[in-house]
Each structure stands twice: as C-alpha cells, then as structure tokens.
Design a protein around this motif. Sequence first.
Motif, PDB file in Angstrom:
ATOM      1  N   TYR A  41       0.808  -1.011  -0.043  1.00  0.00           N
ATOM      2  CA  TYR A  41       0.454   0.027   0.293  1.00  0.00           C
ATOM      3  C   TYR A  41       0.859   1.651   0.315  1.00  0.00           C
ATOM      4  O   TYR A  41       2.358   1.066   0.796  1.00  0.00           O
ATOM      5  CB  TYR A  41      -1.114   0.140   1.312  1.00  0.00           C
ATOM      6  CG  TYR A  41      -1.874  -1.863   1.124  1.00  0.00           C
ATOM      7  CD1 TYR A  41      -2.767  -1.169   0.475  1.00  0.00           C
ATOM      8  CD2 TYR A  41      -1.164  -3.106   2.050  1.00  0.00           C
ATOM      9  CE1 TYR A  41      -3.873  -2.384   1.262  1.00  0.00           C
ATOM     10  CE2 TYR A  41      -1.981  -3.383   1.930  1.00  0.00           C
ATOM     11  CZ  TYR A  41      -3.424  -3.316   1.765  1.00  0.00           C
ATOM     12  OH  TYR A  41      -4.340  -4.745   1.546  1.00  0.00           O
ATOM     13  N   HIS A 159      -3.338   3.757  -1.051  1.00  0.00           N
ATOM     14  CA  HIS A 159      -4.025   2.979  -1.763  1.00  0.00           C
ATOM     15  C   HIS A 159      -3.400   1.428  -2.583  1.00  0.00           C
ATOM     16  O   HIS A 159      -2.024   1.478  -2.298  1.00  0.00           O
ATOM     17  CB  HIS A 159      -4.317   3.334  -3.312  1.00  0.00           C
ATOM     18  CG  HIS A 159      -3.002   3.871  -3.765  1.00  0.00           C
ATOM     19  ND1 HIS A 159      -2.829   5.108  -4.158  1.00  0.00           N
ATOM     20  CD2 HIS A 159      -2.300   3.621  -4.771  1.00  0.00           C
ATOM     21  CE1 HIS A 159      -1.220   5.328  -4.475  1.00  0.00           C
ATOM     22  NE2 HIS A 159      -1.153   3.978  -5.030  1.00  0.00           N
ATOM     23  N   GLU A 186      -8.377   1.535  -8.631  1.00  0.00           N
ATOM     24  CA  GLU A 186      -8.703   2.376  -7.317  1.00  0.00           C
ATOM     25  C   GLU A 186      -9.863   2.204  -8.116  1.00  0.00           C
ATOM     26  O   GLU A 186     -10.377   3.108  -8.553  1.00  0.00           O
ATOM     27  CB  GLU A 186      -8.140   2.879  -6.651  1.00  0.00           C
ATOM     28  CG  GLU A 186      -8.548   2.973  -5.163  1.00  0.00           C
ATOM     29  CD  GLU A 186      -7.409   4.902  -4.931  1.00  0.00           C
ATOM     30  OE1 GLU A 186      -7.677   4.702  -3.603  1.00  0.00           O
ATOM     31  OE2 GLU A 186      -6.615   5.391  -5.457  1.00  0.00           O
TER      32      GLU A 186
END
Length: 297
Positions: A41, A159, A186
């Motif tokens: 991430y 993200h 995303e």
Amino acid sequence: MRDLSCFGDGSVAVSAASAASVSGRGCALDRSLQAATTSVYNASLSSGKGILIRVTWSRSTAGAPGLTVAFDNVVSSSRSATQQHVLRKKRGSRSIVTDSGTAVGVHWDVTGAEYSSSPEPSGGDYYLAVVADAELALLLGAGDLSRRFASGPAAATGHLVSRREQLRCADAEATAAHATRCRFREGGEEHEVAVRACGGRGGVEGEVRVSIDGEEVAGVRRVGWGFRGNRAVLLADGEVVDVMWDVHDWWFGRRGGGAGAQFMVRSRAEEGRLWMADQPSAAPPGGVFLHVQCYRR
C-alpha cells in the motif's frame, strides 16, 4: 474481452524486472511456509511524505497463521531499505521510527480473525492499523474492532499498489492452479483471476491458461517454447490489462522451492506502453499489479 496485442519474451523480462522492485518477485516462498499473500500500500501523508506499507499474511506448513509488516520510505523515485517486523503475538502495538524519521505505530488484533483457504483473514473480528506521523495510513480488518479504530486519527491518502500470492503445491502434482479476486484500478470492478499450468513435466504436453471472470484470456496448448508470454486484454468493463506468464522453472527447473510458475496481471497506463525497469512502481497511478507464484514442494 478482446485480445489487443502480443509481445515477445523480451517484454516479459522488462516487466518482470520492474515488478521485482515493488512486489518482491525475486523472493521465493520460504520453505517453512505453505502460502503467503503480500499486499503493498502506498500512503501519502499531509506533510508530503510517502510511505510504502507491505503486509504479509502467511500460513506455515503446520497450518499456523503469521503476520509481517514492512515499511519503505518513498523519496522521489527511490526507496530506502525495507524495515520488516514480524508480529508474533495475536494482539499488540509497536512503535517504529523509519530511516527518514517517520514515526510509525502498528496496532493489531487478530484473535478473532477467521481463515479459509487463503492465509489472509476472510472474516471475523480483527484489525491491522498503521499510524504514520499521527495520521491513519492504513486500516485493514472487519467487525467492530476495525470500525472502532476507524474513528481515531485523521486518515492519510493510501491505496493498494500490488498484491503477490504465493502457494506451494504437492511435489507429486504436475499442476499449478490458483484462483483469486482483485481490482486492477482503485475504485474499479472486482475481477476473478484463475491461473493454471498443467501437463507432463518437461513441457512437451503442458498447457498454460489464464482466465479472468471465467473467460480464457491467455492460453498455450503445448508449452514447448511458449513457457513465457505476454499479451494485453480488454476487459468487459473497459479496463486494459497486461497478462504475463513464465512457467519455465515449473517445467524445466529442479525440484524444490525455486521451481515456480509465475503469473502477472496489471493495469496498463497507456495502450502500447510496457513497464520500464527503472519505473518506481509496478503499476500506473491508481493501478494495481497482481503477481501469483506457484511452487513445488
């Protein structure tokens, strides 16, 4: 789905080199593990700092679950050495200061986590939270524990960048097969990805198949010299993804932990453009890279 283009083995090598920087492609599955899933991430803090958070859920050959977190500070296009931390207890907190001076707090409770075939929790009541410089950089989990933690510190923008799933197949089997679900961008739709390499050892009668949402998007009926390949596919939702495979070591390598079949799927930034090895991430902005590795015992 529509097949857009095909590329030679050279493009696979370039793509794989870039993938190594984020997904850890060069790291084979530890011999003590039956399976491991690593998600990376990228969190952007209000100070302008960026931090890569790697979360690895694992299952040992004896069936015991494990959890590891690691951090890379992002400075321009370079990253510092990874700081890895094994969370041996099922519940706890840990304070860390990264090489660039970012104060990180890791908080977790997996006592109520439920597991299925994947080493990653499939449900239950659990959470894993990472707080960086007093901002909530990452929160994973389900149930009341996760919801209570979400009402805490201010949240940073983070993200998913990449996901690597590793599993070990029985040594006597000549088939590597795995199915998973992933979003390639995303906020995009979730897709089911299934990979399979089967047939006699040596690759003469071997087959390779990659399917997305039940439709075959890549296939080699007689592996032979087709043990590596790359093609672009247009999905039903309009997303363009690159599909790559490398089963050379699975068919021709020695028995043991290094004999693996590799499958890679990632969103494409621009049509006709491949990864370059010097790019800092393995997927375009907002995109996600999926890497599946199947190993013999």
